[in-house]
Design an enzyme around this catalytic site. Structure first.
Site, PDB file in Angstrom:
ATOM      1  N   ASP A   1     -35.575   5.402 -27.426  1.00  0.00           N
ATOM      2  CA  ASP A   1     -35.772   5.121 -25.730  1.00  0.00           C
ATOM      3  C   ASP A   1     -35.330   3.367 -25.931  1.00  0.00           C
ATOM      4  OD1 ASP A   1     -36.152   4.966 -23.257  1.00  0.00           O
ATOM      5  OD2 ASP A   1     -37.754   6.074 -23.151  1.00  0.00           O
TER       6      ASP A   1
HETATM    7  C1  BGC Z   1     -36.226   5.408 -19.923  1.00  0.00           C
HETATM    8  C2  BGC Z   1     -35.235   6.451 -20.362  1.00  0.00           C
HETATM    9  C3  BGC Z   1     -33.972   6.044 -20.064  1.00  0.00           C
HETATM   10  C4  BGC Z   1     -33.563   4.701 -20.608  1.00  0.00           C
HETATM   11  C5  BGC Z   1     -32.183   3.977 -20.230  1.00  0.00           C
HETATM   12  C6  BGC Z   1     -35.944   4.100 -20.299  1.00  0.00           C
HETATM   13  O1  BGC Z   1     -36.779   3.222 -20.034  1.00  0.00           O
HETATM   14  O2  BGC Z   1     -37.439   5.636 -20.517  1.00  0.00           O
HETATM   15  O3  BGC Z   1     -35.576   7.717 -20.043  1.00  0.00           O
HETATM   16  O4  BGC Z   1     -33.051   7.184 -20.452  1.00  0.00           O
HETATM   17  O5  BGC Z   1     -34.697   4.009 -20.181  1.00  0.00           O
HETATM   18  O6  BGC Z   1     -32.246   4.015 -19.123  1.00  0.00           O
END
Ligand code: BGC
Length: 796
Positions: A272
């Protein structure tokens, strides 16, 4: 064989110099790897150019950009390795709608959110939505959509439940697999997220989720397991949090032993979006089986290179991950030079979103008022009396005029428009009363400006760029309500709730209705009922709200969720009977939020200042630093049905405008699979679809079991009155197993199993028994808790 020999020979003869410049093809991955320098390999394992803040597109080269996309993978042009672009989802493609110096717009279709999609219980429909999202992703020059979100609804207060599907892992896994197969069928990748046990937003980047191996395997991982086995997502996103003391992103047990060794996952894993984090080395992430660091920082490349040189990181681990990256890249539209248009078929996709949202909307209550006839069309005769003719409706609640299509955070989509209730009803031939409409519309315009001006700078999720915001309700005086009751044929009160990434919901103002909302419902019901006119409450929320204290008052309650950009049209289709409701709840609606045993171990009970105080004293704060899963396997209906607790609406529940009868249930137990068939007949007056749910109660043996668990489901086709369909559901015996921690195995114990067909977990229509033999499946010993956990159990 010939190719193998050639490849091995090449690996020996081609030195790792900049001179060897093979261009990547699906069949020369070994050759390309042999030509890569260590620096290039490290580069490929760390995200490329950051697109999020880009305002102009860059095509080709090393800094490929689609403005607003979440991230990229690095390009290595000399070896024919293109950048690939990762866009957020899951409810549609999340890119910036406008670009500097460019008059074209790049809006994307807002599809129904996760809970709404899952509430269709229709895997075929979900695949069609996935395919539309896949097409939009590649038309907008992206390669992967970062979804589906598939964490479990452990508790109704999780801010991101709207992106997720259910409190049940089977339903989660099946819906996710359908979504993934739909997207990937278009030649576009998905990223099943957030792996794993990411069921709270508070302190999400650091909290340690402490749970039993059984709860992990049976509940929090099972959905992912089903999705991996049935759809092989191209990518999986490791979550921010820790699981039993180890960050998921560097957790070998999760990313290798379980995901690859036990389940046979073949794709690549990415982090993530956190970059370098305290307490976790990039080299450990690589070694654990994490293939791609997102969004990626140059320092991470340097760390990988230094790690290999010092011997802290094995070259073979780097190579293993690089190979997985290349295997992913050769499948992407970027690699295949897909001729994107930047012009997806928004019109066709709007029709898909309208229809799929209709199937996800859940009718929670109907005293016979719905469906309504309109001057344009006569509602179908359902057999519950003459259909009320509704020409003009009084629309209460600010979200009638600012309907939520989706939630906030990375999961919000920049839609070209959102059809609100005024427009949706008008399209169906029902006008909204002028005075009230005027008051509310002016208020919403004012609230938008005021709210953004007063937004706390640290609350990024309140920026409009991260989704529609919830504004306070305005007080509507009983005098105005009385006047409206005289003018209108019916009233609608829309109760809106907004939630999203980074914040969990509170009980007092977000799960519960606030005083103004309750007063509004009571006043409207009193005034309209006094004149014999109906009141419908429409819930426009991504997740569960309290209903028990007010549900007796309105004539009907429609849970519309956040149904995407066509919202108002989809709700109108249900209200007027153009579509017969067939959505069913994918989570229990409790009487009170504290009825869930997990609420005792969920954030929200400790305020931020008390947390700071605890921290400064050097203490660990429960639910922030760590969260104890003391409810263990008793999540959702597994708890409420086993312990016999009252609920507002049970799991699987939803009303229809027609009725169904079940007959001829048969169970056939094979060695590997049990098949259950049943005939469903439409016994009512209108066409409709029914969701058939198969619950299984296991004999009590060595392992404690919940009262019953959902093990299969199916949706009928649209059945005309009198028409019937026989459905056959199959349950692999391995899915009947529980996790036996002592032996680290799946275990289906021998004995008599009760197979029950239900219209909800509490509305069982037919049952049959079958005897099964013991089934076991050994798996890796993984994710053991560091300390023993207190666990909720039926045993006294
Ligand atoms: C989120 C993800 C997301 C990623 C990219 C993160 O903070 O938890 O779900 O895909 O950001 O934007």
């Amino acid at each position: 064989m010939k190719r193998l020999i050639l490849t091995a020979a090449m690996a020996l003869t081609i030195p790792m110099t900049m001179n060897a410049q093979p261009k990547l093809t699906p069949s020369n991955i070994d050759e390309v790897m042999a030509a890569m320098t260590l620096e290039e390999k490290a580069q490929l394992l760390v995200g490329g150019a950051n697109n999020f803040f880009a305002d102009q597109a860059v095509v080709g080269g090393e800094a490929e950009q689609v403005p607003g996309a979440a991230g990229t993978t690095a390009a290595i042009p000399r070896l024919g390795i293109p950048a690939t672009i990762l866009t957020d989802g899951p409810a549609g493609v999340r890119i910036n709608p406008t670009r500097k110096g460019d008059s074209q717009t790049y809006y994307a279709t807002g599809f129904p959110i996760g809970t709404c999609l899952a509430s269709t219980w229709n895997t075929e429909l979900v695949s069609q939505v996935g395919a539309a999202i896949g097409r939009e992703t590649k038309e907008y020059r992206c390669d992967v959509v970062l979804g589906p979100g598939m964490n479990l609804h452990r508790n109704p207060l999780c801010g991101r439940n709207f992106e997720y599907y259910s409190e049940d892992p089977l339903l989660t896994g099946k819906i996710a697999a359908a979504y993934i197969n739909g997207v990937q069928g278009e030649g576009v990748g998905t990223s099943a997220k957030h792996f794993a046990v990411n069921s709270q937003e508070t302190a999400r980047t650091s909290v340690d989720e402490r749970l039993s191996q059984r709860a992990a395997r049976e509940l929090y991982l099972r959905g992912f397991e089903i999705a991996v086995r049935e759809s092989q997502p191209w990518t999986i996103m490791a979550s921010y949090n820790q699981v039993n003391g180890q960050y998921s992103m560097g957790n070998r047990d999760l990313l290798t032993s379980i995901l690859r060794d036990d389940w046979g996952y073949k794709g690549m894993v990415m982090t993530d979006w956190i970059g370098i984090r305290q307490g976790l080395k990039t080299t450990d992430e690589v070694a654990a089986g994490n293939d791609l660091m997102e969004p990626g920082q140059p320092a991470q490349c340097a760390e990988i290179v230094a790690g290999v040189k010092s011997g802290a990181l094995k070259m073979e681990d780097v190579d293993r991950n690089v190979r997985r990256m290349l295997e992913y890249i050769v499948k992407t539209p970027a690699f295949l030079k897909y001729a994107y248009t930047n012009k997806p078929d928004l019109k066709a996709h709007a029709a898909i979103t309208r229809q799929s949202a209709c199937e996800g909307i859940v009718l929670l209550k109907n005293n016979g008022t719905l469906p309504w006839s309109t001057p344009q069309c006569q509602a179908p005769a359902t057999g519950t009396g003459e259909r009320p003719l509704v020409r003009q409706v009084a629309l209460f609640g600010e979200n009638s005029y600012d309907f939520f299509s989706g939630g906030t955070g990375s999961g919000c989509v920049h839609t070209p428009y959102v059809v609100d209730m005024v427009e949706g009803l008008a399209n169906a031939g029902i006008a909204s009363t002028a005075t009230l409409t005027d008051i509310y519309k002016k208020y919403v315009d004012y609230a938008k400006v005021k709210f953004q001006a007063e937004r706390h700078p640290a609350k990024w999720y309140q920026l409009e760029a991260f989704g529609q915001q919830k504004y306070p309700e305005i007080g509507i005086s009983p005098i105005l309500v009385n006047a409206e009751a005289k003018k209108a044929d019916a009233a609608i009160v829309t109760i809106g709730r907004q939630a999203g990434e980074g914040v969990d919901r509170d009980i007092a103002t977000e799960f519960n209705l606030i005083d103004e909302e309750r007063d509004l419902i009571f006043n409207v019901c009193r005034a309209f009922h006094a004149l014999g006119k109906p009141v419908v409450v429409v819930i426009n929320s991504g997740s569960v709200v309290e209903t028990a204290s007010w549900s007796a008052y309105p004539d009907a309650i429609v849970c519309a969720w956040q149904p995407g950009e066509e919202g108002g049209n989809s709700v109108a289709d249900i209200l007027t009977g153009k579509v017969c409701p067939s959505g069913r709840l994918t989570m229990t609606w409790p009487v009170s939020a504290t009825d869930h045993p997990s609420t005792a171990n969920f954030p929200g009970m400790l305020d931020f200042y008390s947390y700071q105080e605890l921290k400064s004293g050097g203490h660990q704060a429960q639910n922030y630093d760590f969260t104890l899963h003391e409810e263990d396997i008793y999540v959702g209906y597994r708890y409420f049905d086993t312990f016999g607790r009252e609920v507002a609406f049970p799991f699987g529940y939803g009303l229809s405008y027609t009725t169904f009868a079940y007959s001829g249930m048969k169970v056939r137990a094979g060695r590997d699979e049990v098949t259950v068939s049943v005939t469903v007949r439409n016994t009512g007056r209108v066409s409709g679809k029914e969701v058939v749910q198969l619950y299984v109660a296991a004999p009590q043996g060595k392992l404690e079991k919940p009262a019953h668990e959902l093990k299969a489901f199916a949706k009928t086709r649209e059945l005309k009155p009198g028409e019937q369909q026989t459905l056959t559901l199959s349950v692999p015996v391995r899915l009947l197993a529980s996790f036996d921690e002592e032996a680290s195995q799946w275990l289906t114990e021998a004995g008599y199993y009760t197979f029950a067909i239900g219209a909800s977990s509490r509305d069982i229509k037919a049952t049959a028994q079958a005897r099964l033999d013991t089934y076991t499946e050994k798996v890796s010993q993984a994710l053991a808790p560091q300390e023993p956990l207190k666990r909720l159990t039926q045993k006294k």
